[in-house]
Motif scaffolding. Structure first.
Motif, PDB file in Angstrom:
ATOM      1  N   GLY A 175     -37.254  47.498 -42.525  1.00 32.89           N
ATOM      2  CA  GLY A 175     -37.811  46.534 -43.472  1.00 32.89           C
ATOM      3  C   GLY A 175     -36.918  46.322 -44.680  1.00 32.89           C
ATOM      4  N   LEU A 176     -36.386  47.436 -45.243  1.00 30.03           N
ATOM      5  CA  LEU A 176     -35.503  47.316 -46.406  1.00 30.03           C
ATOM      6  C   LEU A 176     -34.205  46.590 -46.049  1.00 30.03           C
ATOM      7  CD1 LEU A 176     -35.968  50.825 -48.052  1.00 30.03           C
ATOM      8  CD2 LEU A 176     -36.758  48.614 -48.951  1.00 30.03           C
ATOM      9  N   MET A 177     -33.683  46.899 -44.879  1.00 32.08           N
ATOM     10  CA  MET A 177     -32.457  46.249 -44.425  1.00 32.08           C
ATOM     11  C   MET A 177     -32.682  44.744 -44.266  1.00 32.08           C
ATOM     12  SD  MET A 177     -30.253  47.329 -41.079  1.00 32.08           S
ATOM     13  CE  MET A 177     -28.629  46.665 -40.751  1.00 32.08           C
ATOM     14  N   THR A 178     -33.795  44.384 -43.680  1.00 33.04           N
ATOM     15  CA  THR A 178     -34.127  42.966 -43.519  1.00 33.04           C
ATOM     16  C   THR A 178     -34.278  42.282 -44.864  1.00 33.04           C
ATOM     17  OG1 THR A 178     -35.289  43.475 -41.450  1.00 33.04           O
ATOM     18  CG2 THR A 178     -35.729  41.338 -42.453  1.00 33.04           C
ATOM     19  N   ALA A 179     -34.992  42.917 -45.776  1.00 32.79           N
ATOM     20  CA  ALA A 179     -35.218  42.326 -47.093  1.00 32.79           C
ATOM     21  C   ALA A 179     -33.912  42.094 -47.835  1.00 32.79           C
ATOM     22  CB  ALA A 179     -36.140  43.225 -47.914  1.00 32.79           C
ATOM     23  N   ILE A 180     -33.027  43.087 -47.801  1.00 34.63           N
ATOM     24  CA  ILE A 180     -31.763  42.984 -48.545  1.00 34.63           C
ATOM     25  C   ILE A 180     -30.859  41.916 -47.943  1.00 34.63           C
ATOM     26  CG2 ILE A 180     -29.618  44.204 -49.076  1.00 34.63           C
ATOM     27  CD1 ILE A 180     -31.370  46.757 -49.353  1.00 34.63           C
ATOM     28  N   PHE A 181     -30.652  41.980 -46.628  1.00 34.93           N
ATOM     29  CA  PHE A 181     -29.731  41.020 -46.006  1.00 34.93           C
ATOM     30  C   PHE A 181     -30.317  39.612 -45.961  1.00 34.93           C
ATOM     31  CE2 PHE A 181     -27.604  44.848 -44.163  1.00 34.93           C
ATOM     32  CZ  PHE A 181     -26.351  44.610 -44.725  1.00 34.93           C
ATOM     33  N   LEU A 232     -39.752  39.524 -45.818  1.00 36.91           N
ATOM     34  CA  LEU A 232     -39.578  38.085 -46.050  1.00 36.91           C
ATOM     35  C   LEU A 232     -40.043  37.696 -47.451  1.00 36.91           C
ATOM     36  CD1 LEU A 232     -38.996  35.169 -45.093  1.00 36.91           C
ATOM     37  CD2 LEU A 232     -41.306  35.138 -44.106  1.00 36.91           C
ATOM     38  N   VAL A 233     -41.167  38.249 -47.864  1.00 32.50           N
ATOM     39  CA  VAL A 233     -41.689  37.962 -49.209  1.00 32.50           C
ATOM     40  C   VAL A 233     -40.675  38.369 -50.271  1.00 32.50           C
ATOM     41  CG1 VAL A 233     -43.440  38.608 -50.903  1.00 32.50           C
ATOM     42  CG2 VAL A 233     -44.114  38.049 -48.549  1.00 32.50           C
ATOM     43  N   PHE A 234     -40.087  39.564 -50.123  1.00 35.61           N
ATOM     44  CA  PHE A 234     -39.086  40.010 -51.102  1.00 35.61           C
ATOM     45  C   PHE A 234     -37.853  39.110 -51.080  1.00 35.61           C
ATOM     46  CE2 PHE A 234     -41.300  44.116 -51.472  1.00 35.61           C
ATOM     47  CZ  PHE A 234     -41.179  44.309 -52.848  1.00 35.61           C
ATOM     48  N   ILE A 805     -37.828  45.566 -58.301  1.00 30.66           N
ATOM     49  CA  ILE A 805     -38.754  46.298 -57.422  1.00 30.66           C
ATOM     50  C   ILE A 805     -38.068  46.649 -56.105  1.00 30.66           C
ATOM     51  CG2 ILE A 805     -40.888  46.116 -56.071  1.00 30.66           C
ATOM     52  CD1 ILE A 805     -42.014  44.369 -58.340  1.00 30.66           C
ATOM     53  N   LEU A 806     -37.331  45.704 -55.521  1.00 32.77           N
ATOM     54  CA  LEU A 806     -36.651  45.954 -54.253  1.00 32.77           C
ATOM     55  C   LEU A 806     -35.597  47.054 -54.399  1.00 32.77           C
ATOM     56  CD1 LEU A 806     -36.203  45.330 -51.301  1.00 32.77           C
ATOM     57  CD2 LEU A 806     -34.753  43.395 -51.964  1.00 32.77           C
ATOM     58  N   ILE A 807     -34.860  47.033 -55.487  1.00 32.28           N
ATOM     59  CA  ILE A 807     -33.853  48.076 -55.738  1.00 32.28           C
ATOM     60  C   ILE A 807     -34.524  49.440 -55.884  1.00 32.28           C
ATOM     61  CG2 ILE A 807     -32.154  48.904 -57.421  1.00 32.28           C
ATOM     62  CD1 ILE A 807     -31.484  45.908 -57.930  1.00 32.28           C
ATOM     63  N   LEU A 808     -35.638  49.483 -56.598  1.00 35.39           N
ATOM     64  CA  LEU A 808     -36.366  50.744 -56.766  1.00 35.39           C
ATOM     65  C   LEU A 808     -36.883  51.275 -55.427  1.00 35.39           C
ATOM     66  CD1 LEU A 808     -38.392  50.052 -60.041  1.00 35.39           C
ATOM     67  CD2 LEU A 808     -36.452  51.600 -59.756  1.00 35.39           C
ATOM     68  N   LEU A 809     -37.325  50.371 -54.557  1.00 35.18           N
ATOM     69  CA  LEU A 809     -37.790  50.783 -53.231  1.00 35.18           C
ATOM     70  C   LEU A 809     -36.662  51.420 -52.428  1.00 35.18           C
ATOM     71  CD1 LEU A 809     -40.107  47.801 -52.192  1.00 35.18           C
ATOM     72  CD2 LEU A 809     -40.805  50.155 -52.670  1.00 35.18           C
ATOM     73  N   VAL A 810     -35.459  50.847 -52.527  1.00 37.29           N
ATOM     74  CA  VAL A 810     -34.300  51.406 -51.823  1.00 37.29           C
ATOM     75  C   VAL A 810     -33.971  52.792 -52.371  1.00 37.29           C
ATOM     76  CG1 VAL A 810     -31.826  51.140 -51.368  1.00 37.29           C
ATOM     77  CG2 VAL A 810     -33.339  49.150 -51.238  1.00 37.29           C
ATOM     78  N   VAL A 811     -34.020  52.929 -53.685  1.00 38.38           N
ATOM     79  CA  VAL A 811     -33.733  54.224 -54.316  1.00 38.38           C
ATOM     80  C   VAL A 811     -34.755  55.273 -53.877  1.00 38.38           C
ATOM     81  CG1 VAL A 811     -33.635  55.462 -56.507  1.00 38.38           C
ATOM     82  CG2 VAL A 811     -32.546  53.217 -56.293  1.00 38.38           C
ATOM     83  N   VAL A 812     -36.033  54.907 -53.902  1.00 42.14           N
ATOM     84  CA  VAL A 812     -37.087  55.835 -53.495  1.00 42.14           C
ATOM     85  C   VAL A 812     -36.910  56.238 -52.029  1.00 42.14           C
ATOM     86  CG1 VAL A 812     -39.569  56.041 -53.049  1.00 42.14           C
ATOM     87  CG2 VAL A 812     -38.761  55.049 -55.196  1.00 42.14           C
TER      88      VAL A 812
END
Length: 826
Positions: A175-181, A232-234, A805-812
Motif C-alpha cells: 500500500g505504501l509503495m503504491t501510494a508513493i509511486f 489512491l486517496v493519498f 501524513i504519508l511520510i510519517l506512515l512510511v517512517v512508522v
C-alpha cells in the motif's frame, strides 16, 4: 559471511551501475556540457516566459498568463505546485542525473523494481528493464520534448509493482509503495499516461478477481482493494492542487463539452472525434512492433548513399552535387503509413516480441491473460479512425477517454505488457520445476511464428504491400517528382522493410539459441541473462539512434535562450504600452509559442486551450485574418480589433518579418452604448463575425441578470484606461458621466478571476463570446481584476498535510520493521 552478503547485493549494485553507464553512454553529449534541444521544450520556453519572468522578478507564482491565446490559466503550463513533499523523492530515485538521462534511468529502475516484486531473478530483471527502457517510442518522445509523458511512463511500472505486492498480501508495504509511486506518477503531470496506467491496473484487478472467485479467496482480494483505495486517496490528496485545478479548468477547454450545436456527429463530451483520432496507428503499421522500418520509419529521415532513390537518380543522369545536396537533408517521403507524420515507429524489439509469443504459449495463469488482454486492447484502440466502431464506443461511453488526443499513444500499454510477458516467459524457462519437453515445444512454436514472420517479409515484402502512401500523389506534385523518382521512393521503402526484417530475424535467431541454451542448461543462467542484456542493447540501442542522435544536443545557452528577436520583435518592443496583443502571420500562428516569448500573442502552442477561444479562432479570428490578408485593412476585422491586436507581424518582399501597427485596435477597455442579447452560444458566435465592438456588446441571455434594470448610456467624455499590469492582476481607472457598461479586452474565465471597484468586490460577466464586461457606477473610480483561484490556495494546504501524513506512515512502518527484525532470534 561478508563475501556471502556481497554476493547477495551484487546484482542490485550491478543493476544501478549498468543502468547508469548505458544511460550516460547513450547521452554522451551530456558529459561535454551540452543539452538536448527539444521542439516541445522550445515551445515551452516561449509559452512560459511571462510566468518565469514574473516569478523571477516578484517571487510570486502567477497562475495566469496573457502571453498565449489571449490569456489562459497557467495550471498546465508552468504553475508551481510545491506542497507535495513526496515529489522530492524523484531527484533521489534518478540520482540527480541531468535531463534527459534522468528519464531513461527512471525507465530502467521502475521496470527493474516491478520484475523484482514479481519474483524474477535480479540478473534477468536487468535484462527485462533494458528491454522496456529502450522501447523506441520512449526515446522518440524525449527527442520531441514530451518530458512529462516520459516521466509518467517511468512511474508506470513501480506503481504496478506496488499494486501487485499488495495483491500478494503484503498490505503495508504494498500500500505504501503504491501510494508513493502513484503520487509521483500523478505529479509527473501527464493525465493521459496515468489514464492508460489505470486501464492496465483495472484489467489486472479484473483478472485477479476472477482468480479469487475460482480459488474462493475473496477476503484477501477485497482487503487488498481496500488498501489500494487508501493508497489512491493519498496519491490524489498529495496532488490535489494540480488535479483539482485541471479538473476545474478542463471543463472550459477543448477537452470539455462545446456549447455550439454544429457538427454534432463529430462531437463528444470531450475532444472532437477527428481531432482525437488524427494520429491513429495504421492496422498494418502494427508490424513495426517487430520490424522497425516496416512502414519506412520516420517522416524526416535521411537517405543513405546506397538507397534505391540515389541509385535511380544516378541512373537517370542526376549530377553528383545535386544528389549530395538531396541526401544531406531529411526527407519527408520514406514514411508511408496512416498518420499525418511521425518521428518514428513504435518498436518494442524483435527479441522481446519473440519472447512475448513464447510467453503466450508457456506462461500459465491470470497474469498471462491480463497481459494479453491489455496488449490486444492497446493495439485495437491505437488504430483509432481505422477501427471507428470500437473507437466510437470508447469515445462515447468510457468515462474520460474522449479527453485525450493522439490515440496511437495508447500503445504505451503494449510497450509495458509485451516485455513483461516476455520476461515472465524466460522466468518460466529458468524455473527448477519445469517440463523441459513441453517448454522446448513452446520454444519451437514461438520461434517458427516470430522468425517465420520476419523471413516471410524479408523474402516477399511486396506480396501484400504496394508501398504507396496516401500522400504520395500530393507529394509528387509538391516536389515535382518524375514518375521514375516516385517509383524509386517506393522501391526504397521496400528495401528498408526487407533489411529490417532480416535484421529482426538475426536477433530472434540469436535470442532463440540463447533461450535454448538456458532451457537445456548449456550455459549458466546468470551469464545468459547478461548476454541477453547485450543483445537487447545491440538491437534497440541502434534503432533508437536513428531517431534520437547526438545531433539533438547543442550548447546550453542555445537551449536556455532558443528565440532570437527579429527586427519585427525589436520594433514592437519599443512600444511602452503595458498590455496589447500581437498576431504573427509569419509562423504557424496557432501551433507555435515563439511569439509568446516576447509578446502577448493571439496564437500559441498548447493542447488544452480554452474551448471558446478555439471556437473564436475557427469562426472569427481566421475569418478576420482572411479579410485582412486581402485588403490589408482592419476596418472589417471586429474580432481582431476587440482583442486589442495592436500589431501584426507579416513577411516583407524578402520574406523577412516586419511589424505593422493596427490603428483600429480598441485598446484595453472601452464603454459601449448598446447591448445585443442573444439566446445561446450559436447566436453569440454568429453575431461577433459582423458587429461594431466599440459600441455594441454581445451578451448571452444567461447573463441577463447582470444587466437587469440597466440601460447602456455612453457619453463622449467617458474614458477608461489601464494603470497597472501583471499577469495575475490588472488595474484600471475610469470616468463616466452615467452608469456604464465597460468591455475589457481580457479573456473571460469564470473560475478564479475576481473584479473589484474601489476595492469592493463587484460582479463581472462574459461578453463578445470571450471577453469580460462590467456594469460600472457613474463617477471616477478604480477597477481591479485579480486571479485568486480557490482550488490552488486550498489545494496546496491539503497537499502539504497529506504529504506529511504519508511520510510519517512510511517512517512508522520502517520503525516497526526494524523492531520486528530485532526480535527475530539470531
Amino acid at each position: 559471511m561478508k563475501n556471502i552478503e556481497f554476493k547477495k547485493f551484487l546484482p542490485y549494485l550491478a543493476a544501478i551501475v549498468i543502468f547508469l553507464v548505458v544511460t550516460l553512454a547513450y547521452f554522451s553529449p551530456l558529459l561535454e556540457g551540452k543539452k538536448i534541444l527539444q521542439s516541445d521544450i522550445v515551445n515551452f520556453k516561449g509559452m512560459s516566459k511571462e510566468i518565469a519572468d514574473f516569478r523571477a522578478k516578484t517571487g510570486v507564482n502567477t497562475l495566469w498568463t496573457n502571453s498565449m491565446f489571449g490569456g489562459m490559466p497557467a495550471y498546465q503550463i508552468a504553475a508551481s505546485y510545491t506542497s507535495n513533499l513526496i515529489g522530492h523523492l524523484d531527484k533521489v530515485l534518478t540520482l540527480g542525473l541531468p535531463h534527459p538521462a534522468n528519464l531513461v534511468f527512471l525507465y530502467f529502475l521502475g521496470f527493474f523494481i516491478l520484475l523484482l516484486v514479481m519474483g524474477v531473478d535480479p540478473w534477468l530483471s536487468i535484462a527485462g528493464a533494458t528491454a522496456f527502457a529502450f522501447s523506441s517510442y520512449f526515446f522518440i518522445i524525449i527527442d520531441a520534448g514530451h518530458n512529462s509523458k516520459a516521466h509518467a511512463i517511468g512511474y508506470m511500472a513501480p506503481v504496478m509493482a506496488g499494486i501487485i505486492l499488495t495483491m500478494k498480501r503484503k498490505y503495508l508495504w504494498g500500500g505504501l509503495m503504491t501510494a508513493i509511486f502513484l503520487s509521483l506518477e500523478v505529479k509527473a503531470n501527464h493525465p493521459q499516461i496515468t489514464y492508460y496506467l489505470a486501464m492496465i491496473a483495472m484489467l489486472f484487478g479484473f483478472f485477479q478477481l476472477i482468480q479469487s472467485v475460482r480459488v474462493k479467496e475473496l477476503t484477501p482480494f477485497f482487503k487488498a482493494v481496500g488498501v489500494l483505495l487508501i493508497a489512491l486517496v493519498f496519491a490524489v490528496l498529495t496532488n490535489i492542487t494540480s488535479l483539482w485545478a485541471t479538473w476545474e479548468y478542463g471543463k472550459y477547454t477543448i477537452r470539455g463539452k462545446s456549447e455550439l450545436t454544429s457538427e454534432k456527429n463529430n462531437r463528444t463530451s470531450g475532444l472532437d472525434k477527428d481531432y482525437a483520432t488524427q494520429w491513429s496507428y495504421g492496422i498494418g503499421e502494427t508490424m513495426t512492433l517487430l520490424i522497425p522500418d516496416f512502414y519506412g520509419g520516420s517522416s524526416s529521415a535521411k537517405l543513405s548513399e546506397n538507397s534505391k532513390v540515389v541509385e535511380s537518380m544516378k541512373a537517370n543522369g542526376i549530377p553528383d552535387g545535386t544528389i549530395s545536396q538531396f541526401t544531406s537533408q531529411p526527407v519527408p517521403f520514406l514514411y508511408w503509413g496512416a498518420q499525418p507524420f511521425t518521428s518514428g515507429p513504435v518498436y518494442v524489439g524483435a527479441i522481446i516480441m519473440f519472447l512475448f509469443v513464447l510467453g503466450l504459449i508457456i506462461v500459465k495463469g491470470p497474469l498471462k491473460w491480463w497481459l494479453l488482454a491489455a496488449t490486444i486492447l492497446s493495439v485495437l484502440l491505437s488504430w483509432g479512425h481505422n477501427l471507428m466502431p470500437l473507437t466510437d464506443f470508447f469515445l462515447n461511453y468510457l468515462p474520460g477517454y474522449n479527453k485525450f488526443r493522439a490515440v496511437s499513444m495508447i500503445l504505451v500499454i503494449a510497450e509495458f505488457t509485451i516485455p513483461l510477458l516476455g520476461i515472465l516467459a524466460l522466468k518460466e524457462i529458468s524455473d527448477k520445476n519445469r517440463d523441459q519437453k513441453q517448454l522446448f515445444k513452446g520454444l519451437q512454436i514461438a520461434f517458427i511464428i516470430a522468425a517465420g514472420t520476419t523471413l516471410f517479409f524479408a523474402a516477399f515484402p511486396g506480396m501484400f504491400l504496394d508501398f504507396a502512401g496516401t500522400g504520395d500523389r500530393y507529394m509528387q506534385q509538391q516536389y515535382q517528382f518524375p514518375d521514375w523518382l516516385m517509383q524509386s521512393v517506393r522501391d526504397e521503402r521496400q528495401r528498408l522493410l526487407r533489411m529490417d526484417a532480416i535484421r529482426s530475424f538475426v536477433f530472434i535467431l540469436l535470442a532463440g539459441g540463447l533461450t535454448w541454451a538456458v532451457l537445456f542448461k548449456k550455459i549458466r543462467k546468470e551469464y545468459a541473462y547478461i548476454a541477453l542484456t547485450v543483445l537487447f542493447l545491440a538491437d534497440m540501442f541502434t534503432v533508437n539512434k536513428r531517431y534520437l542522435t547526438n545531433d539533438s544536443f547543442t550548447s546550453g545557452s542555445r537551449v536556455e535562450n532558443p528565440f532570437e528577436p527579429t527586427a519585427a520583435d525589436n520594433q514592437i518592443l519599443q512600444d511602452t504600452s503595458k498590455d496589447y496583443r500581437v498576431l504573427n502571420l509569419t509562423s504557424n500562428t496557432f501551433n507555435d509559442a515563439g511569439t509568446s516569448y516576447y509578446h502577448k500573442s493571439l496564437g500559441g502552442y498548447h493542447g488544452a486551450k480554452l474551448r471558446r477561444y478555439q471556437e473564436l479562432i475557427d469562426h472569427g479570428i481566421q475569418k478576420d485574418i482572411q479579410v485582412f490578408a486581402k485588403s490589408m485593412s482592419t476596418d472589417s476585422t471586429p474580432v481582431l480589433n476587440m482583442l486589442n491586436t495592436k500589431y501584426f507581424i507579416l513577411p516583407d518582399k524578402d520574406k523577412q518579418p516586419v511589424a505593422y501597427p493596427n490603428p483600429k485596435a480598441l485598446g484595453n477597455a472601452w464603454f459601449v452604448s448598446s447591448v445585443k442579447m442573444v439566446d445561446n452560444a450559436d447566436a453569440e458566435i454568429n453575431a461577433i463575425t459582423s458587429f461594431k465592438p466599440d459600441s455594441v456588446a454581445i451578451v448571452d441571455k444567461v447573463f441577463a441578470e447582470n444587466l437587469k434594470s440597466f440601460t447602456p448610456a455612453r457619453d463622449s467624455g467617458d474614458v477608461i484606461t489601464l494603470t497597472d499590469y501583471a499577469p495575475n492582476e490588472i488595474s484600471y481607472k475610469y470616468k463616466s458621466k452615467n452608469q456604464g457598461l465597460a468591455v475589457f479586452s481580457e479573456i473571460y474565465y469564470p473560475r478564479g478571476w475576481n473584479a473589484y471597484v474601489d476595492e469592493q468586490i463587484a460582479p463581472h460577466f462574459r461578453t463578445d463570446y470571450v471577453l469580460r464586461a462590467m456594469v460600472l457606477p457613474a463617477g471616477e473610480h478604480k477597477v481591479r481584476f485579480k486571479f485568486e483561484p480557490v482550488v490552488y490556495f486550498t489545494g496546496e494546504k491539503i497537499s502539504m498535510v497529506s504529504s506529511v501524513i504519508l511520510i510519517l506512515l512510511v517512517v512508522v512502518a520502517a520503525v516497526l520493521e526494524i523492531i520486528k527484525a530485532r526480535k527475530k532470534p539470531a
